[in-house]
Write an enzyme that holds these catalytic residues in place. Sequence first.
Site, PDB file in Angstrom:
ATOM      1  N   ASP A  52      -7.661  -9.106  -2.171  1.00 21.23           N
ATOM      2  CA  ASP A  52      -6.257  -8.728  -1.991  1.00 21.23           C
ATOM      3  C   ASP A  52      -5.928  -7.466  -2.806  1.00 21.23           C
ATOM      4  O   ASP A  52      -6.195  -7.408  -4.005  1.00 21.23           O
ATOM      5  CB  ASP A  52      -5.349  -9.875  -2.426  1.00 21.23           C
ATOM      6  CG  ASP A  52      -3.902  -9.640  -2.022  1.00 21.23           C
ATOM      7  OD1 ASP A  52      -3.671  -9.020  -0.954  1.00 21.23           O
ATOM      8  OD2 ASP A  52      -3.009 -10.073  -2.771  1.00 21.23           O
ATOM      9  N   HIS A  53      -5.343  -6.479  -2.117  1.00 19.46           N
ATOM     10  CA  HIS A  53      -5.010  -5.188  -2.734  1.00 19.46           C
ATOM     11  C   HIS A  53      -6.244  -4.503  -3.317  1.00 19.46           C
ATOM     12  O   HIS A  53      -6.179  -3.858  -4.359  1.00 19.46           O
ATOM     13  CB  HIS A  53      -3.884  -5.335  -3.772  1.00 19.46           C
ATOM     14  CG  HIS A  53      -2.556  -5.606  -3.134  1.00 19.46           C
ATOM     15  ND1 HIS A  53      -2.228  -6.841  -2.630  1.00 19.46           N
ATOM     16  CD2 HIS A  53      -1.512  -4.793  -2.891  1.00 19.46           C
ATOM     17  CE1 HIS A  53      -1.022  -6.781  -2.107  1.00 19.46           C
ATOM     18  NE2 HIS A  53      -0.559  -5.557  -2.242  1.00 19.46           N
ATOM     19  N   HIS A  78      -7.624   3.394   5.115  1.00 17.28           N
ATOM     20  CA  HIS A  78      -6.396   2.883   5.738  1.00 17.28           C
ATOM     21  C   HIS A  78      -6.377   1.392   5.413  1.00 17.28           C
ATOM     22  O   HIS A  78      -7.371   0.841   4.919  1.00 17.28           O
ATOM     23  CB  HIS A  78      -6.394   3.097   7.262  1.00 17.28           C
ATOM     24  CG  HIS A  78      -7.485   2.364   7.945  1.00 17.28           C
ATOM     25  ND1 HIS A  78      -8.779   2.830   7.977  1.00 17.28           N
ATOM     26  CD2 HIS A  78      -7.516   1.146   8.564  1.00 17.28           C
ATOM     27  CE1 HIS A  78      -9.538   1.957   8.598  1.00 17.28           C
ATOM     28  NE2 HIS A  78      -8.809   0.908   8.962  1.00 17.28           N
ATOM     29  N   HIS A  92      -9.842  -0.238   3.825  1.00 14.53           N
ATOM     30  CA  HIS A  92     -11.269  -0.114   4.153  1.00 14.53           C
ATOM     31  C   HIS A  92     -11.515   1.130   4.985  1.00 14.53           C
ATOM     32  O   HIS A  92     -10.608   1.856   5.366  1.00 14.53           O
ATOM     33  CB  HIS A  92     -11.802  -1.372   4.869  1.00 14.53           C
ATOM     34  CG  HIS A  92     -11.481  -1.480   6.320  1.00 14.53           C
ATOM     35  ND1 HIS A  92     -12.111  -2.346   7.176  1.00 14.53           N
ATOM     36  CD2 HIS A  92     -10.586  -0.816   7.102  1.00 14.53           C
ATOM     37  CE1 HIS A  92     -11.644  -2.242   8.391  1.00 14.53           C
ATOM     38  NE2 HIS A  92     -10.715  -1.323   8.377  1.00 14.53           N
ATOM     39  N   CYS A 126     -10.422   3.490  12.482  1.00 18.48           N
ATOM     40  CA  CYS A 126     -10.953   2.755  11.331  1.00 18.48           C
ATOM     41  C   CYS A 126     -12.053   3.540  10.614  1.00 18.48           C
ATOM     42  O   CYS A 126     -12.491   3.146   9.537  1.00 18.48           O
ATOM     43  CB  CYS A 126     -11.482   1.378  11.746  1.00 18.48           C
ATOM     44  SG  CYS A 126     -10.211   0.086  11.748  1.00 18.48           S
ATOM     45  N   HIS A 159      -5.133  -2.853   6.259  1.00 15.88           N
ATOM     46  CA  HIS A 159      -4.780  -3.894   7.224  1.00 15.88           C
ATOM     47  C   HIS A 159      -4.126  -5.059   6.483  1.00 15.88           C
ATOM     48  O   HIS A 159      -4.443  -5.326   5.325  1.00 15.88           O
ATOM     49  CB  HIS A 159      -6.015  -4.441   7.947  1.00 15.88           C
ATOM     50  CG  HIS A 159      -6.683  -3.459   8.842  1.00 15.88           C
ATOM     51  ND1 HIS A 159      -6.175  -3.107  10.080  1.00 15.88           N
ATOM     52  CD2 HIS A 159      -7.811  -2.724   8.687  1.00 15.88           C
ATOM     53  CE1 HIS A 159      -6.975  -2.220  10.642  1.00 15.88           C
ATOM     54  NE2 HIS A 159      -7.977  -1.964   9.817  1.00 15.88           N
ATOM     55  N   GLU A 190      -7.739  -9.068  12.028  1.00 19.89           N
ATOM     56  CA  GLU A 190      -7.471  -7.764  11.407  1.00 19.89           C
ATOM     57  C   GLU A 190      -6.231  -7.110  11.997  1.00 19.89           C
ATOM     58  O   GLU A 190      -5.494  -6.414  11.299  1.00 19.89           O
ATOM     59  CB  GLU A 190      -8.697  -6.865  11.623  1.00 19.89           C
ATOM     60  CG  GLU A 190      -8.637  -5.554  10.877  1.00 19.89           C
ATOM     61  CD  GLU A 190      -9.860  -4.692  11.170  1.00 19.89           C
ATOM     62  OE1 GLU A 190     -10.849  -4.829  10.449  1.00 19.89           O
ATOM     63  OE2 GLU A 190      -9.816  -3.915  12.138  1.00 19.89           O
TER      64      GLU A 190
HETATM   65 NI    NI Z   1      -9.534  -0.722  10.012  1.00 17.11          NI
END
Ligand code: NI
Length: 136
Positions: free
Chosen positions: A79-80, A39, A14, A33, A41, A126
């Site tokens: 997911d992914h 990037h 995200h 972020c 998580h 997160e």
């Molecule tokens: Ni982040």
Amino acid sequence: MLYVTRRETFNSAHRLFNLDWTDDKNLEVYGPCSNKNWHGHNYNLFVTVKGEMNPDTGFVVNMKLLSRIIHENVIVHVDHKNLNLDVDFLKGVIPTSENMCVAIWKMLEAPINILGIQLHSVKIQETEKNYAEYLG
Ligand code: NI
């Protein structure tokens, strides 16, 4: 009333940024972020439901069933995936843990109610240090 919680995990990319702000303002508010090249998580999702215990099973809910509902309604979509680009139920929101909790609640409330129990909370972790939790 009894409360039971299922933890599921997913990995997503995200970027936190507000289009109305400059890059500098986004960096100031969201820190790393806000990185424009994304990037990732490793998320933990905690779903707590409440209800009465079934005296025959000793369960509030069969966790396999709850897990399946979470997977079908949430995990397969995130997911992914890139939370900013790929996820219909997050369209138009900045994918903070807070916004994710609210959006995931909307995805889970109805299918959980069908089981005869109630959604109590949706919690997104997160990082090791940060949680957000929504109680509806
Ligand atoms: Ni982040």
